[in-house]
Write a protein that holds these residues in place. Structure first.
Motif, PDB file in Angstrom:
ATOM      1  N   UNK A 174       0.817  -1.224   0.000  1.00 44.42           N
ATOM      2  CA  UNK A 174       0.000   0.000   0.000  1.00 44.42           C
ATOM      3  C   UNK A 174       0.845   1.266   0.000  1.00 44.42           C
ATOM      4  N   UNK A 175       1.690   1.416  -1.009  1.00 47.62           N
ATOM      5  CA  UNK A 175       2.486   2.632  -1.141  1.00 47.62           C
ATOM      6  C   UNK A 175       1.604   3.863  -1.331  1.00 47.62           C
ATOM      7  N   UNK A 176       0.339   3.656  -1.691  1.00 44.37           N
ATOM      8  CA  UNK A 176      -0.579   4.782  -1.890  1.00 44.37           C
ATOM      9  C   UNK A 176      -1.052   5.389  -0.575  1.00 44.37           C
ATOM     10  N   UNK A 177      -0.619   4.839   0.566  1.00 47.01           N
ATOM     11  CA  UNK A 177      -0.969   5.377   1.882  1.00 47.01           C
ATOM     12  C   UNK A 177       0.320   5.864   2.561  1.00 47.01           C
ATOM     13  N   UNK A 178       0.825   7.033   2.189  1.00 48.15           N
ATOM     14  CA  UNK A 178       2.142   7.458   2.663  1.00 48.15           C
ATOM     15  C   UNK A 178       2.194   7.837   4.137  1.00 48.15           C
ATOM     16  N   UNK A 179       1.047   8.046   4.785  1.00 47.63           N
ATOM     17  CA  UNK A 179       1.053   8.478   6.179  1.00 47.63           C
ATOM     18  C   UNK A 179       0.964   7.322   7.172  1.00 47.63           C
ATOM     19  N   UNK A 180       0.975   6.100   6.659  1.00 50.47           N
ATOM     20  CA  UNK A 180       1.097   4.910   7.496  1.00 50.47           C
ATOM     21  C   UNK A 180       2.128   3.996   6.847  1.00 50.47           C
ATOM     22  N   UNK A 181       2.651   3.069   7.646  1.00 53.34           N
ATOM     23  CA  UNK A 181       3.564   2.054   7.125  1.00 53.34           C
ATOM     24  C   UNK A 181       2.778   0.753   7.021  1.00 53.34           C
ATOM     25  N   UNK A 182       2.647   0.247   5.815  1.00 55.57           N
ATOM     26  CA  UNK A 182       1.837  -0.947   5.575  1.00 55.57           C
ATOM     27  C   UNK A 182       2.726  -2.101   5.132  1.00 55.57           C
ATOM     28  N   UNK A 183       2.495  -3.258   5.745  1.00 56.43           N
ATOM     29  CA  UNK A 183       3.243  -4.449   5.381  1.00 56.43           C
ATOM     30  C   UNK A 183       2.269  -5.593   5.100  1.00 56.43           C
ATOM     31  N   UNK A 184       2.563  -6.337   4.067  1.00 51.96           N
ATOM     32  CA  UNK A 184       1.824  -7.552   3.727  1.00 51.96           C
ATOM     33  C   UNK A 184       2.550  -8.708   4.418  1.00 51.96           C
TER      34      UNK A 184
END
Length: 322
Positions: A48-58
């Motif tokens: 989810x690089x489209x959510x720059x204000x959180x760090x998202x990991x799969x």
């Protein structure tokens, strides 16, 4: 829907019989020991690089039988005040990271565990299969899969996955082991309650909304709604195996799970809930062995308090870990 269960003044004192099997503890200890024979093998990829204000990991990890279980890990880019392992309602899937921004927006990381085999018919898709199964008959759905033997039962696998999810969360960057909570509503509430009981001190707080799988023997006599109706249909067509099926349910019933859980807990119930009757929620709450509080929604069905309840849960956890 008018109230159909016990009146509130009786619910507050409702303490149903605990039908805890004599081998309950050894059953679950053996189950978790077998799962831990498989390396947890946590795998992490950016998402989810489209959510720059959180760090998202799969994320994925080895659950019951070493089977791969998928999850999202989402945390704020700033200070992380704790981690919430989130479990899903019946049939729901992990969907996309966009679905799970409330906890990160409130300052908490969240690990959202996909429920094996689910997420095909709900609004959110799932991505985790269920390689295990049973040759015994069952009613369409998940509640009666493998119900004639607790070792084959669907929720044995799910609850084991959930404990392993907590263990996986503890390996991820930013997780404080003193601030790890579990949360869920309906089926998710049942999984959160079971994880609180089975993971022991790894769980430091529990948020349990309108819980499923609590006081099951009473619930199947009160409601015609699914998922409990799947069990009613099974009991009505496999009459010779009815008590065997109900004994399997005793291994996963939230009434017993509650008596083995000690982390601070916040429960919620709805008095007009025709899917998970309020007596189940109160029964689990009254048996719960740790510090606890309960929120009651007098005029709501299974939706409970919806956004109001999530806001209250966020505030409760913020106050707990202030």
């Amino acid at each position: 829907m008018p109230e159909f269960d016990l009146p509130l003044e009786q619910l507050r004192d409702y303490l149903p019989e605990r039908r805890e099997p004599q081998d309950w503890r050894s059953f679950w200890d053996t189950t978790l020991a077998e799962a831990r024979e498989h390396d947890l093998a946590v795998q992490v990829r950016p998402g989810a690089a489209y959510l720059p204000n959180v760090v998202t990991r799969d994320v994925s990890f080895a659950g019951f039988g070493g089977h791969r279980i998928n999850a999202w890990h989402i945390q704020p880019t700033g200070t992380v005040h704790g981690t919430v392992v989130q479990f899903l309602g019946y049939g729901d899937g992990r969907g996309t990271p966009l679905d799970w921004l409330a906890w990160p927006a409130a300052g908490f990381a969240t690990l959202v565990m996909d429920t094996r085999g689910q997420g095909a018919r709900a609004r959110r898709g799932g991505s985790t299969g269920d390689p295990a199964g049973s040759n015994s008959p069952y009613v369409e759905g998940f509640l009666t899969q493998g119900i004639l033997d607790p070792r084959d039962y669907f929720y044995r696998r799910v609850f084991t996955d959930a404990v392993r999810a907590v263990e996986a969360a503890l390996t991820l960057d930013g997780t404080d082991p003193d601030r790890l909570a579990v949360a869920g509503a309906s089926q998710g509430g049942a999984i959160a309650l079971a994880t609180s009981a089975l993971a022991g001190d790894l769980v430091r707080a529990s948020i349990i909304g309108v819980p499923f799988l609590a006081d099951v023997r009473r619930a199947v006599r009160l409601t015609e709604q699914r998922p409990y109706y799947e069990l009613v249909a099974f009991l009505g067509t496999h009459r010779a195996h009815a008590e065997t099926a109900l004994r399997t349910m005793d291994y996963v019933d939230g009434i017993t799970m509650a008596a083995h859980a000690t982390a601070p807990a916040r429960f919620s119930v709805a008095l007009m809930d025709t899917i998970c009757p309020p007596s189940g929620g109160f029964g689990a709450y009254n048996h719960y062995a740790g510090p606890k509080q309960i929120e009651v929604y007098p005029f709501n069905n299974h939706e409970g308090g919806e956004a109001d309840d999530q806001i209250a849960a966020i505030r409760w956890l913020q106050d707990l870990w202030r």
